[in-house]
Design an enzyme around this catalytic site. Structure first.
Site, PDB file in Angstrom:
ATOM      1  CG  HIS A   1      -2.224  -0.712   0.932  1.00 41.88           C
ATOM      2  ND1 HIS A   1      -2.318  -2.080   0.909  1.00 41.88           N
ATOM      3  CD2 HIS A   1      -3.472  -0.247   0.643  1.00 41.88           C
ATOM      4  CE1 HIS A   1      -3.570  -2.430   0.626  1.00 41.88           C
ATOM      5  NE2 HIS A   1      -4.286  -1.342   0.462  1.00 41.88           N
TER       6      HIS A   1
ATOM      7  CE  LYS B   1      -6.263 -10.137  11.699  1.00 39.97           C
ATOM      8  NZ  LYS B   1      -5.877  -9.420  12.895  1.00 39.97           N
TER       9      LYS B   1
END
Lengths: 280, 174
Positions: free
Chosen positions: B38, B103
């Site tokens: 990222h 999550k």
């Protein structure tokens, strides 16, 4: 009598223990998950716990790590004062970790510098805690620690006046803050006393204890039981999707502390609470 | 709790149909990217460079798998904590990212962007990496190979079980 121990013996043991810990959970944790999958009343929660049971079986039977985060290798060693090693202990431990993570197809999750962040590609160095004890044995505990849950761990420097209530509130706060991020159901290791770093080491050690056994100190065993019940009433549930199963176990370790302080560390672990112990 | 079987890429009608708390089985192409990937993708965008895959319409799985044994497609392959990607995510959503699998909690900025850009955030079961690896039938590193486990992979998933955490209507499980 001095006992000569070869460093290669330590390396080999640690290599095997890294692999074993990542493929198979201890019976106490396994039994708790299986029981929870049976008794859980939440609909999604029950489904998730069923998946965790199935996951443990696949991991064991097909040698796929239980979790892809195969952790940073935390190694506790109790070394007898009458032991003499034929080389560097730190090198021997790292050699074991290197071989275990390579030969066991485990993930390499360690970066060389916390800011520059280049992967060391062999999961070394380990985090090594050594204590000297009487005798000529070496007791090794390998506890690979995942960081989804490690990131949610906390140290609270409480005041003596905060007392037992303060400790309980700290544990509750840490678990609530961890919530869905720490892959509940969690196991909770708590260290009370000592100083800033000692309570954190105690909390990690607490995670390596059998979760079905309570502290030998009655007042601590009572807090463990009370907190297990209280934490399971938070309703966080497996995966954070609600349910009765938020925590599988609460283990607390203590140490004497200063007249002015009450340090409390809460080391959060997910259900993948891995640890293997051997005596050489 | 409704159950859906959805093919990827996500269609707008599928995104609108699912709600927080629904159980979904995903089949199709997803890309793995976590912290380091990222960061690199964001730096590439800042420099005006191309991303390693077409982000428009794509689904990212926040995943750093363990290595595959000989004969396996991939090693253990469960989700990592999504909140660490929050800093980078709104910009990717604005470029057309439609789905994320991870999550845990997301920031308000991410939740707002999910609504604004009509996307969806799913959770897979954390700590079930061996089980989830069985749903990945193809995996190939397509960028940032030097990052090891954090490289970007193009993966084909089949009936990957996930739960909707944040839907495009502004609802969130947590």
């Amino acid at each position: 009598m001095i006992r000569e121990v070869s460093c290669s013996l330590i390396s080999k043991a640690i290599e095997e223990m890294c692999i074993e810990a990542n493929l198979s959970l201890t019976d106490d944790v396994r039994e708790k998950i299986v029981l929870a999958a049976d008794t859980e009343t939440g609909v999604i929660a029950k489904k998730i716990l069923g998946q965790l049971v199935e996951n443990m079986e696949i991991a064991k039977n097909e040698a796929i790590p239980i979790c892809q985060d195969t952790g940073m290798a935390v190694v506790f060693m109790e070394i007898g004062q009458d032991v003499h090693l034929d080389g560097s202990l730190t090198d021997a431990v790292n050699e074991g970790v290197r071989n275990g993570y390579e030969h066991g197809y485990l993930r390499k999750s360690v970066v060389e510098d916390p800011l520059i962040r280049v992967n060391t590609k062999d999961n070394t160095p380990a985090i090594l805690h050594v204590s000297l004890v009487p005798g000529d044995k070496i007791k090794i505990t390998v506890a690979p620690k995942g960081f989804g849950s490690e990131n949610m761990s906390r140290v609270y420097m409480l005041k003596p006046a905060d007392g037992e209530e303060g400790v309980k509130n700290a544990i509750l706060d840490a678990v609530k803050q961890a919530g869905p991020n720490a892959c509940p159901p969690m196991t909770v290791g708590v260290g009370i006393g000592g100083d800033f770093e000692m309570c954190a080491i105690l909390a990690k050690k607490a995670l390596t204890r059998d979760i079905s056994k309570r502290s030998e100190k009655p007042h601590i065993a009572r807090i463990e039981e009370e907190m297990l019940e209280k934490l399971n009433k938070t309703g966080i549930g497996p995966g954070g999707f609600g349910g009765d199963t938020t925590v599988l176990g609460v283990n607390i370790e203590t140490y004497p502390t200063h007249i002015a302080g009450l340090p409390v560390a809460v080391n959060i672990c997910c259900h993948v609470n891995r640890h293997v112990t051997r005596v050489l | 709790m409704a159950e859906f079987h959805i093919g990827l890429p996500l269609k707008e009608s599928d995104i609108e149909a699912v709600h927080a708390g629904d159980y979904v089985y995903l089949t199709g192409t997803v890309y793995s990217a976590r912290d380091a990937a990222h960061k690199r993708m964001t730096e590439a965008l800042e420099k005006g460079e191309k991303l390693p895959f077409d982000i428009n319409g794509s689904v990212i799985y926040y995943l750093g798998p363990s290595p595959a044994r000989p004969g396996q497609v991939i090693g253990s392959a469960g989700p990592t904590t999504s909140s660490r990607m929050d800093k980078y995510t709104p910009a990717l959503l604005d470029l057309g990212l439609k789905g994320m699998i991870g999550k845990g909690r997301r920031s308000e900025e991410v939740k707002d962007a999910i609504k604004r850009d009509k996307a969806v955030y799913f959770a897979a079961v954390g700590g079930a990496g061996a089980l989830l690896s069985k749903c990945i039938i193809k995996s190939e590193v397509i960028a940032y190979e030097d990052l090891g486990t954090e490289a970007v992979r193009k993966m084909e998933v089949k009936e990957l079980p996930v739960i909707v955490v944040t839907d495009c209507h502004g609802n969130s499980v947590y």
